[in-house]
Design a protein around this motif. Structure first.
Motif, PDB file in Angstrom:
ATOM      1  N   ASP A   1       0.245  12.117  -9.160  1.00 53.07           N
ATOM      2  CA  ASP A   1      -0.902  13.032  -9.044  1.00 53.07           C
ATOM      3  C   ASP A   1      -0.439  14.477  -8.894  1.00 53.07           C
ATOM      4  O   ASP A   1      -0.993  15.385  -9.485  1.00 53.07           O
ATOM      5  CB  ASP A   1      -1.752  12.680  -7.813  1.00 53.07           C
ATOM      6  CG  ASP A   1      -2.659  11.487  -8.069  1.00 53.07           C
ATOM      7  OD1 ASP A   1      -2.755  11.078  -9.237  1.00 53.07           O
ATOM      8  OD2 ASP A   1      -3.242  10.973  -7.108  1.00 53.07           O
ATOM      9  N   ARG A   2       0.594  14.657  -8.051  1.00 54.18           N
ATOM     10  CA  ARG A   2       1.073  16.013  -7.786  1.00 54.18           C
ATOM     11  C   ARG A   2       1.637  16.639  -9.050  1.00 54.18           C
ATOM     12  O   ARG A   2       1.419  17.808  -9.327  1.00 54.18           O
ATOM     13  CB  ARG A   2       2.156  15.995  -6.707  1.00 54.18           C
ATOM     14  CG  ARG A   2       1.553  15.876  -5.337  1.00 54.18           C
ATOM     15  CD  ARG A   2       2.610  15.946  -4.268  1.00 54.18           C
ATOM     16  NE  ARG A   2       2.050  15.458  -3.015  1.00 54.18           N
ATOM     17  CZ  ARG A   2       2.764  14.974  -2.027  1.00 54.18           C
ATOM     18  NH1 ARG A   2       4.084  14.897  -2.141  1.00 54.18           N
ATOM     19  NH2 ARG A   2       2.193  14.559  -0.929  1.00 54.18           N
TER      20      ARG A   2
ATOM     21  N   ARG B   1       2.588   1.693  -3.458  1.00 54.68           N
ATOM     22  CA  ARG B   1       1.623   2.149  -4.474  1.00 54.68           C
ATOM     23  C   ARG B   1       1.268   3.619  -4.266  1.00 54.68           C
ATOM     24  O   ARG B   1       1.182   4.394  -5.203  1.00 54.68           O
ATOM     25  CB  ARG B   1       0.367   1.276  -4.424  1.00 54.68           C
ATOM     26  CG  ARG B   1       0.604  -0.132  -4.907  1.00 54.68           C
ATOM     27  CD  ARG B   1      -0.625  -0.972  -4.706  1.00 54.68           C
ATOM     28  NE  ARG B   1      -1.739  -0.542  -5.546  1.00 54.68           N
ATOM     29  CZ  ARG B   1      -3.016  -0.629  -5.204  1.00 54.68           C
ATOM     30  NH1 ARG B   1      -3.342  -1.132  -4.052  1.00 54.68           N
ATOM     31  NH2 ARG B   1      -3.946  -0.224  -6.030  1.00 54.68           N
ATOM     32  N   LEU B   2       1.063   3.967  -2.994  1.00 54.81           N
ATOM     33  CA  LEU B   2       0.676   5.351  -2.698  1.00 54.81           C
ATOM     34  C   LEU B   2       1.773   6.348  -3.056  1.00 54.81           C
ATOM     35  O   LEU B   2       1.505   7.413  -3.595  1.00 54.81           O
ATOM     36  CB  LEU B   2       0.337   5.484  -1.222  1.00 54.81           C
ATOM     37  CG  LEU B   2      -1.123   5.273  -0.873  1.00 54.81           C
ATOM     38  CD1 LEU B   2      -1.313   5.236   0.627  1.00 54.81           C
ATOM     39  CD2 LEU B   2      -1.990   6.387  -1.473  1.00 54.81           C
ATOM     40  N   GLN B   3       3.018   5.985  -2.732  1.00 55.74           N
ATOM     41  CA  GLN B   3       4.113   6.922  -3.008  1.00 55.74           C
ATOM     42  C   GLN B   3       4.211   7.233  -4.495  1.00 55.74           C
ATOM     43  O   GLN B   3       4.382   8.376  -4.892  1.00 55.74           O
ATOM     44  CB  GLN B   3       5.435   6.356  -2.483  1.00 55.74           C
ATOM     45  CG  GLN B   3       5.596   6.621  -0.995  1.00 55.74           C
ATOM     46  CD  GLN B   3       6.777   5.911  -0.396  1.00 55.74           C
ATOM     47  OE1 GLN B   3       7.152   4.828  -0.846  1.00 55.74           O
ATOM     48  NE2 GLN B   3       7.363   6.509   0.624  1.00 55.74           N
TER      49      GLN B   3
ATOM     50  N   ALA C   1       0.837  -1.200   0.000  1.00 55.91           N
ATOM     51  CA  ALA C   1       0.000   0.000   0.000  1.00 55.91           C
ATOM     52  C   ALA C   1       0.875   1.253   0.000  1.00 55.91           C
ATOM     53  O   ALA C   1       0.624   2.206  -0.734  1.00 55.91           O
ATOM     54  CB  ALA C   1      -0.915   0.004   1.227  1.00 55.91           C
TER      55      ALA C   1
ATOM     56  N   VAL D   1      -5.659   3.173   1.299  1.00 56.89           N
ATOM     57  CA  VAL D   1      -5.072   3.834   0.125  1.00 56.89           C
ATOM     58  C   VAL D   1      -5.948   4.916  -0.495  1.00 56.89           C
ATOM     59  O   VAL D   1      -5.468   6.009  -0.799  1.00 56.89           O
ATOM     60  CB  VAL D   1      -4.644   2.826  -0.976  1.00 56.89           C
ATOM     61  CG1 VAL D   1      -3.338   2.154  -0.584  1.00 56.89           C
ATOM     62  CG2 VAL D   1      -5.718   1.822  -1.254  1.00 56.89           C
TER      63      VAL D   1
ATOM     64  N   ASP E   1      -4.410  13.714  -0.243  1.00 63.08           N
ATOM     65  CA  ASP E   1      -3.343  14.419  -0.947  1.00 63.08           C
ATOM     66  C   ASP E   1      -3.918  15.367  -1.994  1.00 63.08           C
ATOM     67  O   ASP E   1      -3.451  16.487  -2.167  1.00 63.08           O
ATOM     68  CB  ASP E   1      -2.394  13.415  -1.604  1.00 63.08           C
ATOM     69  CG  ASP E   1      -1.182  14.122  -2.184  1.00 63.08           C
ATOM     70  OD1 ASP E   1      -0.381  14.641  -1.390  1.00 63.08           O
ATOM     71  OD2 ASP E   1      -1.053  14.195  -3.423  1.00 63.08           O
ATOM     72  N   ARG E   2      -4.969  14.927  -2.670  1.00 66.06           N
ATOM     73  CA  ARG E   2      -5.638  15.788  -3.651  1.00 66.06           C
ATOM     74  C   ARG E   2      -6.223  17.017  -2.963  1.00 66.06           C
ATOM     75  O   ARG E   2      -6.118  18.133  -3.436  1.00 66.06           O
ATOM     76  CB  ARG E   2      -6.761  15.023  -4.362  1.00 66.06           C
ATOM     77  CG  ARG E   2      -6.289  13.871  -5.194  1.00 66.06           C
ATOM     78  CD  ARG E   2      -5.815  14.331  -6.553  1.00 66.06           C
ATOM     79  NE  ARG E   2      -6.913  14.849  -7.352  1.00 66.06           N
ATOM     80  CZ  ARG E   2      -6.763  15.708  -8.353  1.00 66.06           C
ATOM     81  NH1 ARG E   2      -5.569  16.150  -8.651  1.00 66.06           N
ATOM     82  NH2 ARG E   2      -7.800  16.116  -9.038  1.00 66.06           N
TER      83      ARG E   2
ATOM     84  N   VAL F   1      -6.050   8.071   1.696  1.00 66.27           N
ATOM     85  CA  VAL F   1      -4.791   8.829   1.724  1.00 66.27           C
ATOM     86  C   VAL F   1      -4.587   9.579   0.407  1.00 66.27           C
ATOM     87  O   VAL F   1      -4.211  10.742   0.387  1.00 66.27           O
ATOM     88  CB  VAL F   1      -3.587   7.897   1.999  1.00 66.27           C
ATOM     89  CG1 VAL F   1      -2.275   8.659   1.903  1.00 66.27           C
ATOM     90  CG2 VAL F   1      -3.722   7.257   3.366  1.00 66.27           C
ATOM     91  N   ARG F   2      -4.901   8.912  -0.695  1.00 67.80           N
ATOM     92  CA  ARG F   2      -4.749   9.573  -1.987  1.00 67.80           C
ATOM     93  C   ARG F   2      -5.671  10.794  -2.092  1.00 67.80           C
ATOM     94  O   ARG F   2      -5.263  11.869  -2.520  1.00 67.80           O
ATOM     95  CB  ARG F   2      -5.075   8.595  -3.118  1.00 67.80           C
ATOM     96  CG  ARG F   2      -4.834   9.199  -4.461  1.00 67.80           C
ATOM     97  CD  ARG F   2      -5.453   8.369  -5.558  1.00 67.80           C
ATOM     98  NE  ARG F   2      -4.908   8.732  -6.859  1.00 67.80           N
ATOM     99  CZ  ARG F   2      -5.317   8.196  -7.997  1.00 67.80           C
ATOM    100  NH1 ARG F   2      -6.258   7.272  -7.991  1.00 67.80           N
ATOM    101  NH2 ARG F   2      -4.795   8.570  -9.130  1.00 67.80           N
TER     102      ARG F   2
ATOM    103  N   ILE G   1       3.922  10.267   3.554  1.00 68.90           N
ATOM    104  CA  ILE G   1       3.343  10.443   2.223  1.00 68.90           C
ATOM    105  C   ILE G   1       2.673  11.814   2.100  1.00 68.90           C
ATOM    106  O   ILE G   1       2.828  12.504   1.108  1.00 68.90           O
ATOM    107  CB  ILE G   1       2.340   9.304   1.912  1.00 68.90           C
ATOM    108  CG1 ILE G   1       3.089   7.983   1.730  1.00 68.90           C
ATOM    109  CG2 ILE G   1       1.532   9.613   0.658  1.00 68.90           C
ATOM    110  CD1 ILE G   1       2.229   6.746   1.798  1.00 68.90           C
ATOM    111  N   LEU G   2       1.946  12.207   3.129  1.00 63.06           N
ATOM    112  CA  LEU G   2       1.215  13.473   3.042  1.00 63.06           C
ATOM    113  C   LEU G   2       2.038  14.677   3.520  1.00 63.06           C
ATOM    114  O   LEU G   2       1.644  15.822   3.293  1.00 63.06           O
ATOM    115  CB  LEU G   2      -0.086  13.388   3.854  1.00 63.06           C
ATOM    116  CG  LEU G   2      -1.100  12.362   3.374  1.00 63.06           C
ATOM    117  CD1 LEU G   2      -2.298  12.320   4.303  1.00 63.06           C
ATOM    118  CD2 LEU G   2      -1.558  12.674   1.953  1.00 63.06           C
TER     119      LEU G   2
ATOM    120  N   LEU H   1       1.794   6.826  -6.768  1.00 66.78           N
ATOM    121  CA  LEU H   1       0.565   7.485  -7.196  1.00 66.78           C
ATOM    122  C   LEU H   1       0.538   8.962  -6.810  1.00 66.78           C
ATOM    123  O   LEU H   1       0.208   9.827  -7.620  1.00 66.78           O
ATOM    124  CB  LEU H   1      -0.604   6.766  -6.515  1.00 66.78           C
ATOM    125  CG  LEU H   1      -1.949   6.846  -7.191  1.00 66.78           C
ATOM    126  CD1 LEU H   1      -1.822   6.301  -8.594  1.00 66.78           C
ATOM    127  CD2 LEU H   1      -2.959   6.042  -6.402  1.00 66.78           C
ATOM    128  N   VAL H   2       0.914   9.229  -5.577  1.00 67.95           N
ATOM    129  CA  VAL H   2       0.833  10.596  -5.068  1.00 67.95           C
ATOM    130  C   VAL H   2       1.803  11.513  -5.809  1.00 67.95           C
ATOM    131  O   VAL H   2       1.456  12.627  -6.185  1.00 67.95           O
ATOM    132  CB  VAL H   2       1.083  10.606  -3.541  1.00 67.95           C
ATOM    133  CG1 VAL H   2       1.473  11.982  -3.053  1.00 67.95           C
ATOM    134  CG2 VAL H   2      -0.171  10.131  -2.808  1.00 67.95           C
TER     135      VAL H   2
END
Lengths: 84, 241
Positions: free
Chosen positions: A31-32, A23-25, A20, B118, B125-126, B121-122, B173-174, A27-28
């Protein structure tokens, strides 16, 4: 499943948190990048592809346009796969 | 609960629920949109909490027209509230639609509530990206909104088993300052069932965690709790839970 498997600790599935995070790293950051890219980019991409197709007979998906950011430098990458 | 005069506004137009959670659903007469449209004044629409003298609730409207909240109207109501209240809490609906945009536009501070999951969290971030670019502070080139992370439904047991994201991972992450971790708790459903905010449950973990969040937000330096597995006492171990 062998007899001994019953005695093993939780199998691979126990590590889904690591998955998780990975994948998040990815994706984020993706996205950014997208959110920070200028609003004219999609239109520019479209027109660039059109110009190239005017001179070379390539498929729409043979041209890829990517905007990358490395530190303070922005890089526009244009990749065209020419037909044989 | 700390003695500060506070008002909380439900921004989830069309899906009014804060009144239900706060247990004042039968006392709703006028709502946020009524006030914006001038059909009622603030004093008529604000519902005073029965348990906490300094807390008032402004319920959302049940209208289906989600654009009933105009930016100008929301700004006017917030301006009026800030004359009378120390803290105005804008309870944002999930998502990035109109209600959420209105809830965050005038904000000074933002508390991003996330689950260790997930999609949550995504989305957070948005939302952070929107907070940084579409708020009044961003548009006026003022100091940006202060952002905090609140991680809820956390289960240290599952984190240990590698089945749930660790609070540090979410923080990383954030890239946010952690305001608190609220553990997964049965008390939350019990609280919403009975319309009594879980923070009033002074014995339970979730209630304590929320109280910590409030105190940290007000500037107290408290160690984070409920991140590690709590050891059961010997009796607890012998007789299950």
């Amino acid at each position: 499943m062998g007899f001994l498997d019953y005695f093993r600790a939780t199998p691979k599935s126990g590590k889904s948190a690591t998955l998780a995070k990975e994948r998040l790293q990815i994706l984020v950051s993706h996205d950014r990048l997208e959110a920070n890219s200028p609003s004219y980019l999609p239109k520019m991409k479209e027109e660039l592809i059109e110009v190239i197709r005017k001179y070379v007979d390539v498929d729409q998906d043979a041209v890829s346009v990517k905007l990358e950011q490395k530190g303070s430098r922005e890089m526009l990458e244009l990749n065209v796969v020419l037909p044989d | 609960m700390k003695g500060h005069r506070s008002a909380v506004i439900d921004f989830d137009v069309g899906l009014r629920n804060l009144d239900l959670i706060m247990g004042c659903e039968r006392r709703v007469v006028y709502d946020f949109v009524n006030v914006i449209n001038g059909e009622a004044n603030l004093n008529q629409a604000l519902i005073r909490d029965k348990r906490s003298d300094n807390l008032y609730v402004l319920p959302a409207s049940q209208t289906r027209d989600k654009h009933a909240l105009t930016q100008e109207g929301v700004g006017r109501v917030l301006e009026e509230l800030s004359e009378d209240f120390e803290y105005v809490i804008c309870d944002s609906p999930a998502g990035i639609e109109h209600g959420a945009t209105m809830a965050m536009y005038f904000a000074d501070d933002a508390i991003v509530v996330t689950n260790p999951e997930v999609s949550s969290v995504r989305d957070s971030d948005r939302m952070l990206g929107i907070l940084a670019s579409k708020s009044r502070r961003a548009e006026n080139n003022e100091e940006p909104i202060k952002e905090y992370l609140l991680l809820s439904r956390y289960s240290p047991e599952r984190v240990k088993e590698g089945e749930m994201l660790h609070v540090e991972d979410v923080k990383e992450i954030l890239a946010l300052q952690l305001l608190g971790v609220v553990p997964e708790s049965k008390a939350v459903l019990t609280a919403s069932n009975s319309g009594v905010p879980v923070i009033l449950d002074k014995e339970g973990d979730a209630g304590k965690a929320y109280m910590d969040v409030v105190e940290r937000y007000l500037g107290e330096d408290l160690p984070h709790r409920f991140i590690e597995i709590q050891k059961k006492k010997l009796f607890g171990r012998l007789f299950g839970r």
